[in-house]
Motif scaffolding. Structure first.
Motif, short mmCIF file in Angstrom:
data_model
loop_
_atom_site.label_atom_id
_atom_site.label_comp_id
_atom_site.label_asym_id
_atom_site.label_seq_id
_atom_site.Cartn_x
_atom_site.Cartn_y
_atom_site.Cartn_z
N ASN A 137 0.81 -1.03 0.02
CA ASN A 137 -0.02 -0.03 -0.04
C ASN A 137 0.91 1.24 -0.09
O ASN A 137 0.51 2.27 -0.83
CB ASN A 137 -0.84 0.03 1.32
CG ASN A 137 -2.00 1.02 1.21
OD1 ASN A 137 -2.15 1.55 0.16
ND2 ASN A 137 -2.43 1.51 2.33
N ARG A 139 3.91 1.35 -0.87
CA ARG A 139 4.57 1.54 -2.29
C ARG A 139 3.65 2.13 -3.42
O ARG A 139 4.11 3.08 -4.21
CB ARG A 139 5.17 0.32 -2.77
CG ARG A 139 6.15 0.39 -4.03
CD ARG A 139 6.79 -1.02 -4.23
NE ARG A 139 5.79 -2.14 -4.27
CZ ARG A 139 5.12 -2.50 -5.39
NH1 ARG A 139 5.04 -1.99 -6.39
NH2 ARG A 139 4.26 -3.67 -4.92
N LEU A 140 2.51 1.60 -3.31
CA LEU A 140 1.66 2.18 -4.42
C LEU A 140 1.01 3.57 -4.12
O LEU A 140 0.83 4.49 -5.21
CB LEU A 140 0.30 0.92 -4.26
CG LEU A 140 0.45 -0.37 -4.97
CD1 LEU A 140 -0.77 -0.97 -4.82
CD2 LEU A 140 0.89 -0.16 -6.51
N THR A 141 0.89 3.88 -3.10
CA THR A 141 0.57 5.46 -2.68
C THR A 141 1.89 6.33 -3.19
O THR A 141 1.31 7.28 -3.90
CB THR A 141 0.30 5.60 -1.09
OG1 THR A 141 -0.61 4.64 -0.70
CG2 THR A 141 0.24 6.92 -0.65
N GLU A 142 2.95 6.02 -2.99
CA GLU A 142 4.02 6.75 -3.44
C GLU A 142 4.19 6.76 -5.09
O GLU A 142 4.27 7.88 -5.51
CB GLU A 142 5.58 6.19 -2.98
CG GLU A 142 5.57 6.37 -1.44
CD GLU A 142 6.81 5.64 -0.87
OE1 GLU A 142 7.48 5.05 -1.63
OE2 GLU A 142 7.29 5.77 0.34
N GLU A 143 3.95 5.56 -5.41
CA GLU A 143 3.89 5.48 -7.08
C GLU A 143 2.90 6.34 -7.55
O GLU A 143 3.02 7.28 -8.65
CB GLU A 143 3.71 4.18 -7.45
CG GLU A 143 4.06 3.81 -8.90
CD GLU A 143 4.07 2.37 -9.32
OE1 GLU A 143 3.57 2.13 -10.32
OE2 GLU A 143 4.49 1.73 -8.57
N ASN A 144 1.57 6.45 -6.88
CA ASN A 144 0.47 7.07 -7.36
C ASN A 144 0.85 8.73 -7.23
O ASN A 144 0.50 9.50 -8.24
CB ASN A 144 -0.89 6.65 -6.59
CG ASN A 144 -1.99 7.35 -7.02
OD1 ASN A 144 -2.10 7.54 -8.30
ND2 ASN A 144 -3.22 7.56 -6.16
N GLU A 145 1.20 9.17 -6.13
CA GLU A 145 1.54 10.55 -6.03
C GLU A 145 2.76 10.87 -7.26
O GLU A 145 2.59 11.94 -7.81
CB GLU A 145 2.46 10.75 -4.71
CG GLU A 145 1.24 10.81 -3.46
CD GLU A 145 1.84 10.74 -2.16
OE1 GLU A 145 2.98 10.82 -1.90
OE2 GLU A 145 0.91 10.86 -1.16
N LYS A 146 3.70 10.03 -7.19
CA LYS A 146 4.72 10.45 -8.48
C LYS A 146 3.91 10.55 -9.92
O LYS A 146 4.11 11.45 -10.70
CB LYS A 146 5.62 9.39 -8.47
CG LYS A 146 6.72 9.68 -9.33
CD LYS A 146 7.65 8.48 -9.79
CE LYS A 146 8.30 7.83 -8.39
NZ LYS A 146 9.44 6.96 -9.01
N LEU A 147 2.93 9.60 -10.11
CA LEU A 147 2.36 9.61 -11.33
C LEU A 147 1.37 10.90 -11.55
O LEU A 147 1.24 11.45 -12.43
CB LEU A 147 1.57 8.28 -11.60
CG LEU A 147 2.53 7.13 -11.93
CD1 LEU A 147 1.47 5.91 -11.88
CD2 LEU A 147 3.15 7.10 -13.30
N GLU A 148 0.72 11.23 -10.40
CA GLU A 148 -0.08 12.36 -10.44
C GLU A 148 0.81 13.52 -10.71
O GLU A 148 0.27 14.63 -11.41
CB GLU A 148 -0.61 12.51 -9.02
CG GLU A 148 -2.14 11.80 -8.95
CD GLU A 148 -2.78 11.76 -7.65
OE1 GLU A 148 -2.05 12.56 -6.74
OE2 GLU A 148 -3.59 11.08 -7.43
#
Length: 154
Positions: A137, A139-148
């Motif tokens: 969770n 890792r996915l949150t960090e990746e989501n913020e990076k993509l946003e």
């Protein structure tokens, strides 16, 4: 004067008799005192032996209780293993297998699937799964913020 002499002789004789009686009584007192002292010593010795015997009895009673407890445990185990306790041998073997597998479940690799078809949920396994989910969770949150952030830049 003859009378005085006779009285004097009677008094001397009475005195000698009294002295003999006193000597006899003193000897009797010594004998009785010696016997009393001996009896007191013997009573003290018997009291000490009684205390030691009482302590030994307590130790033996404790040992007896421990042995009876062990005997009862062995009888219960014998009943369970012989099938006299109302427990089916197959059920017992299955329960022992489950307990053994749960103990081994900690040693299994997390990426392998359960081949038994039985779910083995234990507290250590659940904690490990929760920690894994929390890491994924994060890792996915960090990746989501990076993509946003990348989307906003475009």
């Amino acid at each position: 004067q003859h009378e005085a002499k006779m009285k004097y002789e009677d008094i001397l004789k009475d005195r000698q008799d009294m002295k003999a009686k006193i000597d006899h009584l003193q000897e009797a007192v010594r004998t009785h005192f010696s016997a009393l002292t001996t009896l007191k010593q013997h009573a003290a010795q018997l009291r000490e032996e009684k205390d030691k015997s009482d302590q030994k009895v307590e130790e033996l009673n404790l040992s007896l209780k421990e042995l009876q407890y062990g005997k009862n445990m062995l009888q219960d185990q014998l009943q369970v293993y012989s099938g006299d306790g109302g427990v089916d041998i197959e059920t017992l073997e299955r329960a022992l297998t489950l307990v053994k597998r749960r103990g081994e479940a900690i040693e299994k690799l997390p990426f392998l699937e359960d081949t038994d078809g039985e779910s083995q949920l234990s507290i250590p396994i659940m904690k490990r799964k929760l920690e894994d989910c929390q890491r994924v969770n994060l890792r996915l949150t960090e990746e989501n913020e990076k993509l946003e952030g990348m989307l906003k830049l475009q």
